[in-house]
Every structure is written in C-alpha cells, then in structure tokens.
Scaffold this active site. Sequence first.
Site, PDB file in Angstrom:
ATOM      1  N   ASN A   9      28.991  44.297  26.273  1.00 45.57           N
ATOM      2  CA  ASN A   9      30.346  44.815  26.122  1.00 45.57           C
ATOM      3  C   ASN A   9      31.094  43.864  25.187  1.00 45.57           C
ATOM      4  OD1 ASN A   9      32.969  45.690  26.383  1.00 45.57           O
ATOM      5  ND2 ASN A   9      33.182  45.155  28.555  1.00 45.57           N
ATOM      6  N   LYS A  11      33.947  44.147  23.892  1.00 47.29           N
ATOM      7  CA  LYS A  11      35.407  44.161  24.055  1.00 47.29           C
ATOM      8  C   LYS A  11      36.082  44.197  22.673  1.00 47.29           C
ATOM      9  CE  LYS A  11      34.744  41.975  28.478  1.00 47.29           C
ATOM     10  NZ  LYS A  11      35.260  41.154  29.548  1.00 47.29           N
ATOM     11  N   HIS A  95      36.255  50.197  33.328  1.00 49.61           N
ATOM     12  CA  HIS A  95      36.141  48.736  33.286  1.00 49.61           C
ATOM     13  C   HIS A  95      37.425  48.141  33.875  1.00 49.61           C
ATOM     14  CE1 HIS A  95      36.072  44.640  31.764  1.00 49.61           C
ATOM     15  NE2 HIS A  95      34.766  44.789  31.646  1.00 49.61           N
ATOM     16  N   GLU A  97      39.295  45.848  33.019  1.00 47.53           N
ATOM     17  CA  GLU A  97      40.398  45.616  32.069  1.00 47.53           C
ATOM     18  C   GLU A  97      41.137  46.922  31.759  1.00 47.53           C
ATOM     19  OE1 GLU A  97      37.993  43.537  29.183  1.00 47.53           O
ATOM     20  OE2 GLU A  97      37.790  41.896  30.624  1.00 47.53           O
ATOM     21  N   GLU A 167      31.261  44.725  38.998  1.00 50.73           N
ATOM     22  CA  GLU A 167      31.827  43.562  38.316  1.00 50.73           C
ATOM     23  C   GLU A 167      33.004  43.024  39.115  1.00 50.73           C
ATOM     24  OE1 GLU A 167      30.933  43.689  33.819  1.00 50.73           O
ATOM     25  OE2 GLU A 167      32.687  44.911  34.173  1.00 50.73           O
ATOM     26  N   GLY A 173      34.747  36.867  32.685  1.00 48.54           N
ATOM     27  CA  GLY A 173      35.293  35.980  31.661  1.00 48.54           C
ATOM     28  C   GLY A 173      35.813  34.665  32.207  1.00 48.54           C
ATOM     29  N   SER A 212      30.430  37.047  34.008  1.00 47.80           N
ATOM     30  CA  SER A 212      29.900  35.729  33.642  1.00 47.80           C
ATOM     31  C   SER A 212      28.389  35.613  33.791  1.00 47.80           C
ATOM     32  CB  SER A 212      30.624  34.626  34.422  1.00 47.80           C
ATOM     33  OG  SER A 212      32.007  34.620  34.092  1.00 47.80           O
TER      34      SER A 212
HETATM   35  P1  PGA Z   1      31.892  38.477  30.947  1.00 50.18           P
HETATM   36  O1  PGA Z   1      32.412  39.983  30.918  1.00 50.18           O
HETATM   37  O2  PGA Z   1      30.375  38.532  30.872  1.00 50.18           O
HETATM   38  O3  PGA Z   1      32.491  37.833  29.730  1.00 50.18           O
HETATM   39  O4  PGA Z   1      32.356  37.880  32.218  1.00 50.18           O
HETATM   40  C1  PGA Z   1      31.740  40.997  31.628  1.00 50.18           C
HETATM   41  C2  PGA Z   1      32.456  42.310  31.451  1.00 50.18           C
HETATM   42  O5  PGA Z   1      33.693  42.332  31.417  1.00 50.18           O
HETATM   43  O6  PGA Z   1      31.825  43.375  31.353  1.00 50.18           O
END
Ligand code: PGA
Length: 256
Positions: A9, A11, A95, A97, A167, A173, A212
């Site tokens: 992803n 982003k 997601h 976000e 998640e 993140g 992460s």
């Molecule tokens: P990350 O993001 O691996 O940077 O923690 C995962 C995601 O948001 O899908």
Amino acid sequence: MRKPIVLGNWKLNGTTAASEALVASILAGLIEWDAVDVGVCPPFILIPQVIHQAAHTNLAVGGQSCSEYVLGAYTGEVSADMLREVGCRYVLVGHSERRALFGETNEMVARKVNIALKSGLTPVLCVGETLEERQSGRMNDVVRGQIQAVLNVVGIRSFERLVIAYEPIWAIGTGLTASPAQAQSMHAMIRGVLSEHDPAVARGVRIQYGGSVKADNAAELFAEPDIDGGLIGGASLKAEDFLIICRAAADSLRFI
Ligand code: PGA
C-alpha cells in the site's frame, strides 16, 4: 489451500520516476514465484503506468480505495469499474486512514465492497481497532461489527471473493507491531465470526495482517496458522524489504 497474499500500500507516495524504479526492482525479484500472490496499490494517477510496466508478469495492481457510487456527479471520485477497466485486480476498502480521516463508516465500506465485487475486483476489506478500543477490551466487538456490516450487505458467499486485512490502527506506521499471538488471536476470531455463517467459506478466506510489517518480523507473523500474508505500507516502498516479506509469505504457504 490458502495461498498467501502480500500487497504493498503505497499510500500518498510515489513519483513517475520513483514508481518506475520501484516496480522494476520488484519485478526483477519476483520472477517465477507462484507460492504467493503479490500486488501493489499505487496512487490512482500512477496505476496505468504500473499496469503497463507489470503487464505479463505475476505482479498484480490494486486501487487504494474506490467510490461507493457507480457513476455520475461525484467530483473527485474513481469508480470500481474504472479501476477494473484499466486492469486492476484488487481494491483496498475501508483502510483505517479512509475511515478515520475521510469519514468512511461501516455502512459506506460495505457499499464499496459490494460495488467492487460487482465490478469484478477483489476487495481487500480492512478492519482493525484503535489503541483505546484494545485497552478497554472492546477490540473483538469492534472488528466483529466491521465484518458484520459487510456481511449484512453482501452475504457470506461473497467472502469467497474477497480478502480481509486485519490492521490494528495502533500498529500502522508506528513501528509497533501486534505480537504474532495478538494477531493470530484476532485472525482466529474473524474466521470464527465467518464460521458462524459458513465454516467452509471461513476456512477459505485469506486474512492478511497489516501494521508495521517489516523484513525482520514478517516470517514470525506469517508463521501463525490464520495469517495469510500481509498488507504492507512503509516497507513496500523499498523493493528489497518488500521482496523479503513476499518470500516470507511464500515460505508460509499452507494447506488446509
Ligand atoms: P505500515 O502500514 O506497514 O506502514 O504500518 C500498513 C497499512 O497502512 O496498510
């Protein structure tokens, strides 16, 4: 058999040049892999370029979101049919976000899953709890509610045609990863919810872990029996790390 699936992803990251270099490096490392499904989800504007570059390879491409509408006066939206038409196979839906920053509710997410399925895309339904919800012991109810909202709209049989990504929001993140045991317990809970409706569908659905996942912790997460690959944010922007994660998933291929 549940074949693991690893999706990057990206982003809101990537230029034309950076995307081209990243995809070239991923493709160079992916030759003839068939024990894992691998894909990347670039920002919309880069999707046609990545699809062109990845044509006739085993790297799939997905959108990071899609509209809950089919077409019409919805300025700024991109539809599932449009993603499908340019050659996407996947689309992330719900997601955290999107839920937290752009107001996507469980009901909107369910409509998006429905529309993505109708367009022929494989939706990747993202679910997960906040730190506060975990600390107050409500995480199972929250995630159950997120799954149930989608079940209400599309029904259990549609779960044969989608992927789930668990998640935990506190792990995205942040560098904090759920322990393999914490993740496994939630994945098993999700499979249990689906099993109440149809045990065979529950056994077959692929559930990715995200939050992460890095080159050095992927293998232990993917070794858990109900974790079928990962949804990778930060580490998917480095081909070397992403490939190590894909390899760890391929090595965890399991037969059920
Ligand atoms: P990350 O993001 O691996 O940077 O923690 C995962 C995601 O948001 O899908």
